[in-house]
Write a protein that holds these residues in place. Structure first.
Motif, PDB file in Angstrom:
ATOM      1  N   THR A  27      38.106  54.489  39.476  1.00 29.99           N
ATOM      2  CA  THR A  27      39.159  53.508  39.234  1.00 29.99           C
ATOM      3  C   THR A  27      39.438  52.729  40.511  1.00 29.99           C
ATOM      4  OG1 THR A  27      41.004  54.978  39.818  1.00 29.99           O
ATOM      5  CG2 THR A  27      40.180  55.083  37.538  1.00 29.99           C
ATOM      6  N   ARG A  28      39.955  51.552  40.330  1.00 27.33           N
ATOM      7  CA  ARG A  28      40.190  50.692  41.498  1.00 27.33           C
ATOM      8  C   ARG A  28      41.320  51.213  42.374  1.00 27.33           C
ATOM      9  NH1 ARG A  28      39.475  44.481  41.680  1.00 27.33           N
ATOM     10  NH2 ARG A  28      39.928  44.106  43.873  1.00 27.33           N
ATOM     11  N   ASP A  29      42.376  51.730  41.750  1.00 28.33           N
ATOM     12  CA  ASP A  29      43.586  52.059  42.504  1.00 28.33           C
ATOM     13  C   ASP A  29      43.897  53.545  42.610  1.00 28.33           C
ATOM     14  OD1 ASP A  29      44.087  52.278  39.806  1.00 28.33           O
ATOM     15  OD2 ASP A  29      46.101  51.429  39.903  1.00 28.33           O
ATOM     16  N   ARG A  30      43.145  54.408  41.883  1.00 27.80           N
ATOM     17  CA  ARG A  30      43.507  55.824  41.888  1.00 27.80           C
ATOM     18  C   ARG A  30      42.302  56.735  42.119  1.00 27.80           C
ATOM     19  NH1 ARG A  30      46.076  58.185  37.772  1.00 27.80           N
ATOM     20  NH2 ARG A  30      47.680  59.099  39.102  1.00 27.80           N
ATOM     21  N   GLY A  31      41.199  56.150  42.571  1.00 30.13           N
ATOM     22  CA  GLY A  31      40.038  56.957  42.911  1.00 30.13           C
ATOM     23  C   GLY A  31      39.244  57.431  41.705  1.00 30.13           C
ATOM     24  N   ASN A 106      40.232  61.632  42.979  1.00 23.79           N
ATOM     25  CA  ASN A 106      41.652  61.263  43.060  1.00 23.79           C
ATOM     26  C   ASN A 106      42.062  60.638  44.390  1.00 23.79           C
ATOM     27  OD1 ASN A 106      42.136  62.458  40.433  1.00 23.79           O
ATOM     28  ND2 ASN A 106      42.096  64.452  41.440  1.00 23.79           N
ATOM     29  N   ASP A 107      41.123  60.012  45.058  1.00 28.76           N
ATOM     30  CA  ASP A 107      41.400  59.381  46.348  1.00 28.76           C
ATOM     31  C   ASP A 107      40.978  57.917  46.266  1.00 28.76           C
ATOM     32  OD1 ASP A 107      41.861  58.728  48.970  1.00 28.76           O
ATOM     33  OD2 ASP A 107      40.174  59.858  49.780  1.00 28.76           O
ATOM     34  N   PRO A 108      41.917  56.976  46.316  1.00 29.67           N
ATOM     35  CA  PRO A 108      41.574  55.562  46.181  1.00 29.67           C
ATOM     36  C   PRO A 108      40.525  55.130  47.186  1.00 29.67           C
ATOM     37  CG  PRO A 108      43.943  55.845  46.032  1.00 29.67           C
ATOM     38  CD  PRO A 108      43.377  57.180  46.453  1.00 29.67           C
ATOM     39  N   GLN A 109      39.474  54.485  46.678  1.00 31.50           N
ATOM     40  CA  GLN A 109      38.380  53.994  47.512  1.00 31.50           C
ATOM     41  C   GLN A 109      38.075  52.555  47.083  1.00 31.50           C
ATOM     42  OE1 GLN A 109      36.533  55.770  50.018  1.00 31.50           O
ATOM     43  NE2 GLN A 109      38.199  57.246  49.859  1.00 31.50           N
ATOM     44  N   GLU A 110      39.002  51.663  47.365  1.00 33.03           N
ATOM     45  CA  GLU A 110      38.861  50.302  46.853  1.00 33.03           C
ATOM     46  C   GLU A 110      37.635  49.593  47.413  1.00 33.03           C
ATOM     47  OE1 GLU A 110      41.325  46.186  46.030  1.00 33.03           O
ATOM     48  OE2 GLU A 110      42.202  47.710  47.326  1.00 33.03           O
TER      49      GLU A 110
END
Length: 246
Positions: A27-31, A106-110
């Motif tokens: 996901t873009r915002d929540r990893g 669960n780690d945002p990686q944009e």
């Protein structure tokens, strides 16, 4: 159960029982998230082609406390490698596998997400898949902070424009004078120049970069060494691609 909506890239899907699918999403915002698509294995009507690897989707999912899996409610396609046809789907699986290997749960990686979407967009517009693969590998390793310098030899400081060797133990590019004789992957100056330009352009502009097929083969060999070193194995999709290109 809170409902989350947003953009995601599909990384993998697995059959779960008779009717469902387990889906891995970046996901873009929540990893990275793992979720269940109810009915995803039984019928294509609900999710259509949205669960294919490397598909860019808008998703809605519900997340429960102390549950590892989310429940995927819907996925609408924003971009798909299926529209590119040919070898694009095989390369798309490779890109998705590499993202899955590196993206933490669960780690945002944009930045990883944006890299994937940009490469998918370029793939759909007809940019050569081989060029995109080398670009994707370069940026993936660079974002992880493990890509060696392509500008100067770390031992003597000599500029590398004329060519270099990827040393197999230290995993850095050495000038030909410093490199151990008969070891490593030779990188001609044109291959290094491609990497220099790849650092400065969007993937959609790769078609305008002047590089020979021979130089791309050398870049592929060097990247294979770097990927195996950092993953401790060769990605499955990479082996498939190599067999196809023999």
């Amino acid at each position: 159960m809170p409902l989350h909506t947003g953009e995601a890239l599909v990384l993998r899907t697995y059959r779960l029982g008779e009717t469902d699918r387990l889906v891995v999403l970046l996901t873009r915002d929540r990893g990275k998230k793992r979720g269940v698509a109810r009915g995803g294995a039984r019928s294509r009507k609900r999710f259509g082609g949205a669960l294919e690897p490397f598909t860019h989707v808008r998703v809605a999912y519900q997340e429960r406390e102390q549950r590892d899996l989310v429940r995927l409610d819907y996925a609408d396609v924003l971009g798909s490698p299926l529209t590119a046809g040919g070898e694009a789907c095989t390369y798309a699986s490779y890109f998705a596998e590499l993202l899955d290997e590196w993206a933490p749960e669960n780690d945002p990686q944009e930045r990883l997400f944006r890299l994937g979407v940009a490469v998918l967009d370029a793939l759909q517009t007809g940019v050569g898949a081989e060029r995109l693969a080398r670009y994707f590998e370069y940026w993936l390793l660079r974002l992880q902070g493990v890509y060696p310098s392509v500008h100067a030899c770390p031992q003597c400081g000599e500029a590398l424009q004329g060519g270099a060797v990827l040393e197999p133990r230290g995993h850095w590019f050495l000038c030909r004078q410093c490199a151990p004789h008969g070891q490593g992957v030779a990188m001609p100056g044109s291959a290094l120049q491609f990497l220099v330009e790849a650092a400065q352009v969007a993937p959609a502009a790769l078609g305008d970069v002047n590089v020979s097929s021979e130089a791309l083969v050398q870049v592929a060999a060097a990247h294979r060494l770097l990927l195996v070193w950092h993953l401790d194995r060769e990605p499955r999709a990479a082996r498939v691609l190599r067999e196809i290109n023999l």
